[in-house]
Scaffold this motif. Sequence first.
Motif, PDB file in Angstrom:
ATOM      1  N   ARG A   1      -0.633 -32.912  43.192  1.00  0.00           N
ATOM      2  CA  ARG A   1       0.228 -33.870  42.498  1.00  0.00           C
ATOM      3  C   ARG A   1       1.648 -33.348  42.324  1.00  0.00           C
ATOM      4  O   ARG A   1       2.631 -34.096  42.428  1.00  0.00           O
ATOM      5  N   ALA A   2       1.776 -32.041  42.086  1.00  0.00           N
ATOM      6  CA  ALA A   2       3.111 -31.475  41.874  1.00  0.00           C
ATOM      7  C   ALA A   2       3.971 -31.512  43.124  1.00  0.00           C
ATOM      8  O   ALA A   2       5.202 -31.487  43.048  1.00  0.00           O
ATOM      9  N   ALA A   3       3.353 -31.586  44.299  1.00  0.00           N
ATOM     10  CA  ALA A   3       4.117 -31.587  45.542  1.00  0.00           C
ATOM     11  C   ALA A   3       4.825 -32.913  45.757  1.00  0.00           C
ATOM     12  O   ALA A   3       5.911 -32.963  46.353  1.00  0.00           O
ATOM     13  N   GLY A   4       4.249 -34.011  45.269  1.00  0.00           N
ATOM     14  CA  GLY A   4       4.861 -35.313  45.465  1.00  0.00           C
ATOM     15  C   GLY A   4       4.869 -35.705  46.929  1.00  0.00           C
ATOM     16  O   GLY A   4       4.046 -35.258  47.726  1.00  0.00           O
ATOM     17  N   GLY A   5       5.806 -36.540  47.295  1.00  0.00           N
ATOM     18  CA  GLY A   5       5.949 -36.945  48.681  1.00  0.00           C
ATOM     19  C   GLY A   5       4.777 -37.743  49.218  1.00  0.00           C
ATOM     20  O   GLY A   5       4.582 -37.825  50.429  1.00  0.00           O
ATOM     21  N   GLY A   6       3.996 -38.332  48.340  1.00  0.00           N
ATOM     22  CA  GLY A   6       2.868 -39.140  48.787  1.00  0.00           C
ATOM     23  C   GLY A   6       1.570 -38.375  48.945  1.00  0.00           C
ATOM     24  O   GLY A   6       0.512 -38.979  49.129  1.00  0.00           O
ATOM     25  N   LEU A   7       1.624 -37.032  48.884  1.00  0.00           N
ATOM     26  CA  LEU A   7       0.401 -36.244  49.046  1.00  0.00           C
ATOM     27  C   LEU A   7      -0.623 -36.569  47.964  1.00  0.00           C
ATOM     28  O   LEU A   7      -1.825 -36.553  48.209  1.00  0.00           O
ATOM     29  N   GLU A   8      -0.124 -36.858  46.752  1.00  0.00           N
ATOM     30  CA  GLU A   8      -1.036 -37.105  45.641  1.00  0.00           C
ATOM     31  C   GLU A   8      -1.763 -38.436  45.765  1.00  0.00           C
ATOM     32  O   GLU A   8      -2.695 -38.710  44.995  1.00  0.00           O
ATOM     33  N   ASN A   9      -1.333 -39.276  46.707  1.00  0.00           N
ATOM     34  CA  ASN A   9      -1.982 -40.584  46.912  1.00  0.00           C
ATOM     35  C   ASN A   9      -2.704 -40.655  48.255  1.00  0.00           C
ATOM     36  O   ASN A   9      -3.096 -41.740  48.688  1.00  0.00           O
ATOM     37  N   ARG A  10      -2.889 -39.515  48.895  1.00  0.00           N
ATOM     38  CA  ARG A  10      -3.397 -39.493  50.257  1.00  0.00           C
ATOM     39  C   ARG A  10      -4.739 -40.208  50.407  1.00  0.00           C
ATOM     40  O   ARG A  10      -5.001 -40.858  51.426  1.00  0.00           O
ATOM     41  N   PHE A  11      -5.614 -40.095  49.401  1.00  0.00           N
ATOM     42  CA  PHE A  11      -6.957 -40.655  49.532  1.00  0.00           C
ATOM     43  C   PHE A  11      -7.154 -41.925  48.702  1.00  0.00           C
ATOM     44  O   PHE A  11      -8.285 -42.387  48.556  1.00  0.00           O
ATOM     45  N   ASP A  12      -6.071 -42.475  48.156  1.00  0.00           N
ATOM     46  CA  ASP A  12      -6.219 -43.653  47.285  1.00  0.00           C
ATOM     47  C   ASP A  12      -6.916 -44.805  47.988  1.00  0.00           C
ATOM     48  O   ASP A  12      -7.811 -45.456  47.429  1.00  0.00           O
ATOM     49  N   ALA A  13      -6.492 -45.089  49.206  1.00  0.00           N
ATOM     50  CA  ALA A  13      -7.061 -46.231  49.926  1.00  0.00           C
ATOM     51  C   ALA A  13      -8.552 -46.039  50.182  1.00  0.00           C
ATOM     52  O   ALA A  13      -9.354 -46.964  50.015  1.00  0.00           O
ATOM     53  N   THR A  14      -8.922 -44.827  50.565  1.00  0.00           N
ATOM     54  CA  THR A  14     -10.334 -44.538  50.831  1.00  0.00           C
ATOM     55  C   THR A  14     -11.167 -44.662  49.562  1.00  0.00           C
ATOM     56  O   THR A  14     -12.255 -45.248  49.563  1.00  0.00           O
ATOM     57  N   LEU A  15     -10.663 -44.116  48.464  1.00  0.00           N
ATOM     58  CA  LEU A  15     -11.404 -44.141  47.206  1.00  0.00           C
ATOM     59  C   LEU A  15     -11.528 -45.550  46.644  1.00  0.00           C
ATOM     60  O   LEU A  15     -12.445 -45.833  45.867  1.00  0.00           O
ATOM     61  N   ALA A  16     -10.602 -46.437  47.026  1.00  0.00           N
ATOM     62  CA  ALA A  16     -10.616 -47.797  46.498  1.00  0.00           C
ATOM     63  C   ALA A  16     -11.520 -48.736  47.291  1.00  0.00           C
ATOM     64  O   ALA A  16     -11.788 -49.853  46.855  1.00  0.00           O
ATOM     65  N   ARG A  17     -12.012 -48.315  48.438  1.00  0.00           N
ATOM     66  CA  ARG A  17     -12.853 -49.185  49.253  1.00  0.00           C
ATOM     67  C   ARG A  17     -14.162 -49.528  48.537  1.00  0.00           C
ATOM     68  O   ARG A  17     -14.769 -48.678  47.901  1.00  0.00           O
ATOM     69  N   GLU A  18     -14.582 -50.769  48.706  1.00  0.00           N
ATOM     70  CA  GLU A  18     -15.845 -51.179  48.097  1.00  0.00           C
ATOM     71  C   GLU A  18     -17.035 -50.540  48.807  1.00  0.00           C
ATOM     72  O   GLU A  18     -17.993 -50.106  48.175  1.00  0.00           O
ATOM     73  N   ARG A  19     -16.970 -50.488  50.133  1.00  0.00           N
ATOM     74  CA  ARG A  19     -18.051 -49.876  50.912  1.00  0.00           C
ATOM     75  C   ARG A  19     -17.550 -48.546  51.445  1.00  0.00           C
ATOM     76  O   ARG A  19     -16.559 -48.481  52.175  1.00  0.00           O
ATOM     77  N   GLN A  20     -18.237 -47.496  51.063  1.00  0.00           N
ATOM     78  CA  GLN A  20     -17.801 -46.150  51.425  1.00  0.00           C
ATOM     79  C   GLN A  20     -18.917 -45.408  52.151  1.00  0.00           C
ATOM     80  O   GLN A  20     -20.101 -45.611  51.877  1.00  0.00           O
ATOM     81  N   SER A  21     -18.512 -44.540  53.060  1.00  0.00           N
ATOM     82  CA  SER A  21     -19.446 -43.679  53.788  1.00  0.00           C
ATOM     83  C   SER A  21     -19.152 -42.232  53.430  1.00  0.00           C
ATOM     84  O   SER A  21     -18.060 -41.731  53.700  1.00  0.00           O
ATOM     85  N   GLY A  22     -20.122 -41.571  52.795  1.00  0.00           N
ATOM     86  CA  GLY A  22     -19.920 -40.176  52.418  1.00  0.00           C
ATOM     87  C   GLY A  22     -19.621 -39.293  53.608  1.00  0.00           C
ATOM     88  O   GLY A  22     -18.771 -38.395  53.532  1.00  0.00           O
ATOM     89  N   HIS A  23     -20.307 -39.515  54.731  1.00  0.00           N
ATOM     90  CA  HIS A  23     -20.094 -38.709  55.933  1.00  0.00           C
ATOM     91  C   HIS A  23     -18.654 -38.838  56.416  1.00  0.00           C
ATOM     92  O   HIS A  23     -17.985 -37.831  56.696  1.00  0.00           O
ATOM     93  N   LYS A  24     -18.154 -40.070  56.510  1.00  0.00           N
ATOM     94  CA  LYS A  24     -16.789 -40.291  56.995  1.00  0.00           C
ATOM     95  C   LYS A  24     -15.755 -39.753  56.007  1.00  0.00           C
ATOM     96  O   LYS A  24     -14.723 -39.215  56.410  1.00  0.00           O
ATOM     97  N   MET A  25     -16.044 -39.882  54.731  1.00  0.00           N
ATOM     98  CA  MET A  25     -15.107 -39.384  53.716  1.00  0.00           C
ATOM     99  C   MET A  25     -14.999 -37.867  53.766  1.00  0.00           C
ATOM    100  O   MET A  25     -13.913 -37.299  53.613  1.00  0.00           O
ATOM    101  N   LEU A  26     -16.130 -37.189  53.966  1.00  0.00           N
ATOM    102  CA  LEU A  26     -16.088 -35.727  54.092  1.00  0.00           C
ATOM    103  C   LEU A  26     -15.278 -35.309  55.314  1.00  0.00           C
ATOM    104  O   LEU A  26     -14.505 -34.346  55.259  1.00  0.00           O
ATOM    105  N   ASP A  27     -15.427 -36.009  56.420  1.00  0.00           N
ATOM    106  CA  ASP A  27     -14.653 -35.688  57.615  1.00  0.00           C
ATOM    107  C   ASP A  27     -13.162 -35.943  57.400  1.00  0.00           C
ATOM    108  O   ASP A  27     -12.315 -35.167  57.851  1.00  0.00           O
TER     109      ASP A  27
END
Length: 429
Positions: free
Chosen positions: A180-206
């Motif tokens: 979060r301290a780095a800023g530049g969008g890094l702190e939001n890198r996974f927002d879209a993935t985490l917000a998905r209704e249907r998620q795949s643990g395997h794909k998220m780990l990759d």
Amino acid sequence: MSDLSPYGDNLLIDGLGPIPNRQDMGRRLCHLPSCPPNIASVPYSVRLHWLMMLRHLHLPRREELRVAESLDVAIRQSYHQRNPTEPGTWSKLCREPLVQPAFSLPAGAVSLVGNSGTGKTEAVTRILRSYPQQLIRHETFPKMKTEHWQVAWLSICVPPSGRTIDLARALMEGWQNAVRAAGGGLENRFDATLARERQSGHKMLDEWRQVACSHFLGLLHLDEIQNLFKLLTLEQRRKRQTSTSGKRGVSNPWAGLPIVEDHALKWILSVANEWGMALCLSGTPDGIRALQSRSSTGQRISTIGHHAFKCFSATDKEFTEVFFPHLIRFQYVANPIEANDELVRTLMRLTAGIPRMLIALWIAAHRTAFERNDDTLRLQDFDQAASSFLAPAMPAIAALNSGDPRLIERFEDLWPDNFDVWEAVAQPA
């Protein structure tokens, strides 16, 4: 980088600072809270808040300093074979799994085991935070046109469910909090993935692994590793112990615990084996022993070192010469209690030598003394504090003090300091 360093020029290692010696590390890790002068003039209501500062007391034990050395070796070795100035590094980081070869040598792994309260998590957390930076900014970086951020370490708890999807979420959320301290969008890198209704643990780990590799994560610490396994009920543990009684070599009632999801464990091991990131796994004896029940896994999780955190004993020099002499100094009454053998025996009887419980009992005894309002700390305050403030913990303390495996087995996350005691239980009567 020092001329004595075996690593040469490596910008990933430069950000970690010089290799620390044990004395320097001990000074970094030690923390002694302050105590107000002229305690008799301080109201009890204010003293209580000074007293609570004692929770931050930290006196690194010898095993913790060994852990510091193991972690430092693991993280620097992992960066040694991922030097970004070498072309081969990028081809391996960008490779397709099972198609191109991984790094020639798996990254190192460190494992820590100990009963709850012996200081495993606190040790790793303090050691990792002793590095100059968790986030290292590089104004220029090989193969990059702009600045690049390196993440030296990341520490998370394995979720209680032990499921792959929950592990992936924890890694993503932990990563975003760390950067979060780095800023530049890094702190939001996974927002879209985490917000998905249907998620795949395997794909998220990759997905997480790709990001971690590109930012050259040095070491991943996974705490509460026992959460990967389905713990047996007391009845199941007793049945297993009865069924294995008399069988030669069977001395671990937690061997072969069922894992919640096999993919989660396989993926964790691949972090070190295939992607070059150092690994630190810590947990209570049930989880670590379950990992060790398979030889290949036991070897992989301790290639740099395996460290056991044990309880204090009344004759332990680390207790009698270091911990207790410092603890006795922190008395928040005008008439302090005398340091003697009777006090030591009382502390051991009421805490089983668990460091966290020693601090908790010391604080609770003062609170009991404050209620009496005579500005004196007495031996009976410790017994009264144990039976009131600390009552929920006392059955487990009694079990550990007894040394009786049949009492200890009632608590799924306990293990006696003398691990060989299970061998005696496994033998026929």
